[in-house]
Design a protein around this motif. Structure first.
Motif, short mmCIF file in Angstrom:
data_model
loop_
_atom_site.label_atom_id
_atom_site.label_comp_id
_atom_site.label_asym_id
_atom_site.label_seq_id
_atom_site.Cartn_x
_atom_site.Cartn_y
_atom_site.Cartn_z
N PRO A 121 31.47 10.28 30.40
CA PRO A 121 30.40 11.17 30.85
C PRO A 121 30.43 12.48 30.11
CG PRO A 121 32.15 11.06 32.48
CD PRO A 121 32.48 10.03 31.45
N LEU A 122 29.33 13.21 30.21
CA LEU A 122 29.22 14.48 29.48
C LEU A 122 30.32 15.45 29.90
CD1 LEU A 122 27.73 16.26 27.51
CD2 LEU A 122 26.18 16.94 29.36
N ALA A 123 30.72 15.43 31.17
CA ALA A 123 31.78 16.34 31.62
C ALA A 123 33.06 16.12 30.82
CB ALA A 123 32.04 16.14 33.11
N ARG A 124 33.34 14.88 30.46
CA ARG A 124 34.54 14.61 29.66
C ARG A 124 34.39 15.17 28.24
NH1 ARG A 124 37.95 9.05 28.34
NH2 ARG A 124 38.73 9.78 26.34
N ARG A 125 33.21 15.00 27.68
CA ARG A 125 32.99 15.51 26.32
C ARG A 125 33.15 17.03 26.27
NH1 ARG A 125 30.51 11.65 23.01
NH2 ARG A 125 29.92 9.75 24.11
N VAL A 126 32.65 17.70 27.30
CA VAL A 126 32.81 19.15 27.38
C VAL A 126 34.29 19.51 27.53
CG1 VAL A 126 32.30 21.22 28.73
CG2 VAL A 126 30.51 19.52 28.31
N ALA A 127 34.99 18.77 28.38
CA ALA A 127 36.41 19.03 28.60
C ALA A 127 37.22 18.85 27.33
CB ALA A 127 36.94 18.11 29.69
N GLU A 128 36.85 17.87 26.51
CA GLU A 128 37.57 17.63 25.26
C GLU A 128 37.44 18.82 24.31
OE1 GLU A 128 37.24 12.74 25.12
OE2 GLU A 128 35.77 13.98 24.07
N ASP A 129 36.32 19.57 24.40
CA ASP A 129 36.16 20.76 23.57
C ASP A 129 36.94 21.95 24.12
OD1 ASP A 129 34.47 19.47 21.81
OD2 ASP A 129 32.65 20.04 22.89
N LEU A 130 37.09 22.00 25.44
CA LEU A 130 37.70 23.17 26.07
C LEU A 130 39.19 23.02 26.34
CD1 LEU A 130 34.93 24.05 28.71
CD2 LEU A 130 35.31 25.11 26.48
N HIS A 172 43.10 28.65 26.67
CA HIS A 172 42.41 27.91 25.63
C HIS A 172 40.90 27.87 25.88
CE1 HIS A 172 42.04 24.78 22.48
NE2 HIS A 172 41.13 24.24 23.28
N ALA A 173 40.49 27.75 27.15
CA ALA A 173 39.08 27.53 27.47
C ALA A 173 38.28 28.82 27.60
CB ALA A 173 38.97 26.72 28.76
N VAL A 174 38.88 29.85 28.20
CA VAL A 174 38.13 31.07 28.53
C VAL A 174 37.49 31.72 27.30
CG1 VAL A 174 38.36 33.44 29.36
CG2 VAL A 174 39.27 31.55 30.71
N VAL A 176 18.63 24.06 29.63
CA VAL A 176 19.42 23.93 30.86
C VAL A 176 19.00 22.68 31.63
CG1 VAL A 176 19.92 24.97 33.10
CG2 VAL A 176 19.94 26.38 31.04
N PHE A 177 17.68 22.43 31.70
CA PHE A 177 17.19 21.22 32.36
C PHE A 177 17.67 19.96 31.62
CE2 PHE A 177 13.91 24.11 34.16
CZ PHE A 177 14.10 23.81 35.50
N CYS A 178 17.67 20.03 30.29
CA CYS A 178 18.18 18.89 29.50
C CYS A 178 19.66 18.66 29.77
CB CYS A 178 17.94 19.14 28.02
SG CYS A 178 16.21 19.12 27.53
N ALA A 179 20.41 19.76 29.88
CA ALA A 179 21.84 19.64 30.18
C ALA A 179 22.04 19.02 31.55
CB ALA A 179 22.51 21.01 30.11
N SER A 180 21.23 19.44 32.52
CA SER A 180 21.32 18.85 33.86
C SER A 180 21.08 17.35 33.82
CB SER A 180 20.31 19.53 34.79
OG SER A 180 20.23 18.85 36.03
N ARG A 199 33.54 11.82 36.29
CA ARG A 199 32.29 11.36 36.90
C ARG A 199 31.85 12.31 38.00
NH1 ARG A 199 35.05 6.06 36.82
NH2 ARG A 199 34.29 4.91 34.99
N ARG A 200 32.81 12.73 38.81
CA ARG A 200 32.50 13.65 39.90
C ARG A 200 31.99 14.99 39.36
NH1 ARG A 200 36.75 12.63 42.36
NH2 ARG A 200 38.10 14.28 41.57
N GLN A 201 32.63 15.48 38.32
CA GLN A 201 32.22 16.76 37.74
C GLN A 201 30.87 16.68 37.04
OE1 GLN A 201 33.64 19.61 38.42
NE2 GLN A 201 35.05 18.41 39.70
N SER A 202 30.54 15.52 36.50
CA SER A 202 29.21 15.37 35.90
C SER A 202 28.12 15.53 36.95
CB SER A 202 29.09 14.00 35.22
OG SER A 202 29.77 13.99 33.98
N LEU A 203 28.35 15.01 38.14
CA LEU A 203 27.39 15.15 39.22
C LEU A 203 27.30 16.61 39.68
CD1 LEU A 203 28.22 11.97 41.35
CD2 LEU A 203 26.21 12.35 39.90
N ILE A 204 28.46 17.25 39.83
CA ILE A 204 28.48 18.65 40.27
C ILE A 204 27.74 19.54 39.28
CG2 ILE A 204 29.98 20.66 40.62
CD1 ILE A 204 32.04 18.73 41.85
N TRP A 205 28.04 19.39 37.99
CA TRP A 205 27.44 20.27 37.00
C TRP A 205 25.99 19.91 36.72
CZ3 TRP A 205 28.96 24.85 35.41
CH2 TRP A 205 30.28 25.22 35.70
#
Length: 215
Positions: A125-134, A24-26, A109-113, A152-158
């Motif tokens: 967090p933004l990581a969840r919003r991205v996950a909901e799309d993918l 689904h995501a790739v 990219v800086f804005c995304a960071s 939360r952890r993935q938002s920090l990593i990304w």
């Protein structure tokens, strides 16, 4: 597959297999991140900078047109991308400056960071919003405390990964020819983001297993 418990008013949810989630995501990642760079580079090599810009614009509009022909809705992200690439192309062609064509995505990219890092402690967090799309997971799964900690952890990593991405991209853009910028940046960023993606996938797979065990 394993059925997860659901609220009384909701049906039980059957957790999809990890391979199904990847399928689904790739395609979405390929369409939005990898192929646009590839088609621009092909146009650049075959016909120069102007051809690369034209091919990149055609790719975005072609994707929207294909969805319309197939009777599918055009996502807002595709419409936004079409508008942005049009502005970038006009500025780049009027000035003849490749820097203007690539500067906006680099600043993006800086804005995304900043967005990943600043939303890491929020409920969504933004990581969840991205996950909901993918990834097609229902709210009853996404709202579990185990998954909230994951996002939360993935938002920090990304957020950190995108900051490194932006810094490297900006340095290459301002110091190297466009051909070198594309080759080196694409290779380096592919390694960087692939590493971050592998960390995310391994973590996500662990969370899915924990959910299957009833955590």
């Amino acid at each position: 597959m394993t059925l997860l418990a659901a609220p009384p008013e909701a049906p039980a949810f059957e957790l999809p297999r990890f391979v199904s989630l990847l399928r689904h995501a790739v395609p979405r990642v390929l369409e939005g991140m990898i192929l646009p760079v590839a088609v621009f580079y092909v146009g650049l090599v075959l016909g120069g900078f102007t051809a690369g810009v034209v091919v990149a614009v055609a790719w975005v509009y072609g994707g929207a047109a294909w969805r319309i022909v197939k009777g599918r809705a055009v996502p807002g992200s595709v419409l936004l991308a079409a508008g942005m690439v049009t502005v970038r192309a006009v500025l780049a062609l009027l000035t003849g400056s490749p820097v203007l064509f690539f500067l906006q995505p680099t600043l993006g990219v800086f804005c995304a960071s900043a967005a990943f890092l600043s939303t890491a402690r929020l409920r969504r967090p933004l990581a969840r919003r991205v996950a909901e799309d993918l990834v097609p997971l229902p709210d009853q799964v996404l709202n579990k405390p185990l998954m909230q900690r994951f996002f939360r952890r993935q938002s920090l990593i990304w957020g950190c990964a995108q900051f490194v991405n932006g810094s490297l991209s900006l340095w290459l853009l301002l110091s190297q020819p466009v051909e070198t910028y594309l080759l080196v940046r694409t290779s380096a960023v592919a390694v960087l983001l692939s590493g971050a993606a592998l960390v995310t996938l391994a973590d996500f797979r662990g969370r899915l297993r924990a959910l299957q065990r009833g955590a």
